[in-house]
Design an enzyme around this catalytic site. Structure first.
Site, PDB file in Angstrom:
ATOM      1  CB  SER A  83      -0.942   0.015   1.204  1.00  0.00           C
ATOM      2  OG  SER A  83      -0.228  -0.187   2.410  1.00  0.00           O
ATOM      3  CG  ASP A 109      -3.561   5.747   6.670  1.00  0.00           C
ATOM      4  OD1 ASP A 109      -2.380   5.449   6.949  1.00  0.00           O
ATOM      5  OD2 ASP A 109      -4.139   5.319   5.655  1.00  0.00           O
ATOM      6  CG  HIS A 165      -0.621   3.915   4.361  1.00  0.00           C
ATOM      7  ND1 HIS A 165      -1.884   3.554   4.782  1.00  0.00           N
ATOM      8  CD2 HIS A 165      -0.075   2.799   3.808  1.00  0.00           C
ATOM      9  CE1 HIS A 165      -2.098   2.273   4.497  1.00  0.00           C
ATOM     10  NE2 HIS A 165      -1.018   1.801   3.895  1.00  0.00           N
TER      11      HIS A 165
END
Length: 363
Positions: free
Chosen positions: A37, A328, A331
């Site tokens: 991600s 978040d 990340h």
């Protein structure tokens, strides 16, 4: 009148120079991205069952058009910034491209296979139900390679790929999987054995990529993942998760000699190893140097450290994203991603070995 004519001449000369500079800015024919991600640009949007998605607000609040694209970030991520530095458009998600009638044309400048929740090992996405593990990402790349060979011919495809950049940013989810309290992985192997297995499995995938034309690799180590908000939240003191950071360091320590050995074994590869752990540590230890004022809490979320509830449409987010390291629970913000990309591309030997990405391009 003479002055006007002279101005017009200089104006067109300037346009010509600008065109030359722009055309000369492309440093590599293509960029292919593999990972999780941290560099996913939207592949998970196409995985119907996946819970690891970022195709909703407030993700993308600072992305062009202020639209969520599937990037786990408020704006661009490191893959976007690296592509810019190579003079390329950000490689689109493979799952968005594979069914397009002009896919062969798009493959010429590269695509991204990165997937939120992915790991080096198959199954590290169990928590999120569905992602594309590294083995499958390489499978997808091999299909792209075959398409390029079919359309360009073997010699031209190999020539193009040998000058292209293959970036791999993965391993964080493997670390999280090992240190998770409900995981059995820790009972079956020691941290060192697990790190060795991570490295060995990555080596196998790099060799598969080499067999399908890859020659220039940018490989990132795992960052100080124990210091992300989700891991700090597990400690009453909000300190970093020492077990996660220790495993990340063990893996990173394995990674450098593995890459050295792979170059000796294969002979015709070049690589740049990026010390993501070291750079993240400088963010946390000297945040003001980078313009950060918040290194523990997430910008987007709810509850303690904005990490009890993920970045969802119901969550709130900070007004100044550039002063946060984390967007978040897991990340980095666009601001942090930009700095990471700067260090990958132009970093000193303190964080890139044996060359940085710019120097790798020139090899």
């Amino acid at each position: 009148m003479a002055q006007v004519t002279l101005f017009i001449v200089f104006f067109f000369i300037s346009l010509i120079n600008l065109k030359v500079d722009t055309e000369g800015a492309q440093l590599a024919p293509a960029a292919f991205i593999f990972g999780d991600s941290l560099v996913d640009v939207g592949n998970n949007n196409y995985l119907k069952l996946s819970l690891a998605k970022a195709d909703f607000p407030h993700n993308g609040v600072d992305y062009p058009g202020q639209k969520a694209t599937g990037r786990f970030c408020n704006g661009k991520n490191a893959a976007d910034f690296l592509a810019e530095k190579l003079g390329l458009a950000s490689p689109p998600p493979y799952l968005a491209v594979k069914s397009m009638p002009n896919k062969s044309e798009i493959y010429l400048t590269g695509v991204s296979f990165a997937s939120g929740g992915a790991g080096i090992f198959n199954g590290t996405d169990d928590l999120y139900k569905q992602s594309i593990p590294l083995t499958k990402q390489v499978d997808f790349y091999i299909s792209v390679y075959q398409d390029l060979v079919q359309n360009l011919g073997s010699t031209e495809a190999q020539n193009r790929l040998s000058k292209s950049i293959f970036t791999i940013v993965i391993g964080s989810n493997d670390v999280f999987g090992y240190v998770s309290s409900d995981s059995s992985l820790g009972k079956n192997s020691t941290p060192q054995q697990y790190a060795d297995s991570m490295t060995s499995s990555l080596k196998d995938q790099l060799k598969r990529l080499h067999g399908a034309g890859a020659r220039k690799f940018v490989v990132s180590g795992v960052g100080a993942v124990g210091c992300c908000p989700s891991q700090r939240l597990k400690n009453k003191t909000q300190e970093c998760n020492a077990d996660a950071n220790n495993l990340a360091q063990l893996y990173n320590a394995d990674l450098k000699p593995m890459l050295q050995g792979l170059k000796t074994e294969l002979g015709d590869i070049s690589y740049s190893y990026f010390d993501a752990y070291g750079v993240f540590q400088t963010f946390l230890q000297t945040p003001a140097k980078y313009g950060f004022t918040e290194t523990k809490a997430a910008c987007c979320g709810l509850g303690t450290l904005n990490a009890k509830v993920a970045c969802l449409p119901i969550s709130s987010y900070c007004s100044d994203r550039d002063d946060h390291v984390f967007w978040d629970l897991y990340h980095p913000t666009q601001a942090a991603a930009s700095i990471l990309a700067d260090d990958i591309f132009d970093g000193t030997s303190q964080y890139t070995y044996p060359v940085n990405a710019r120097e790798l391009v020139a090899v």
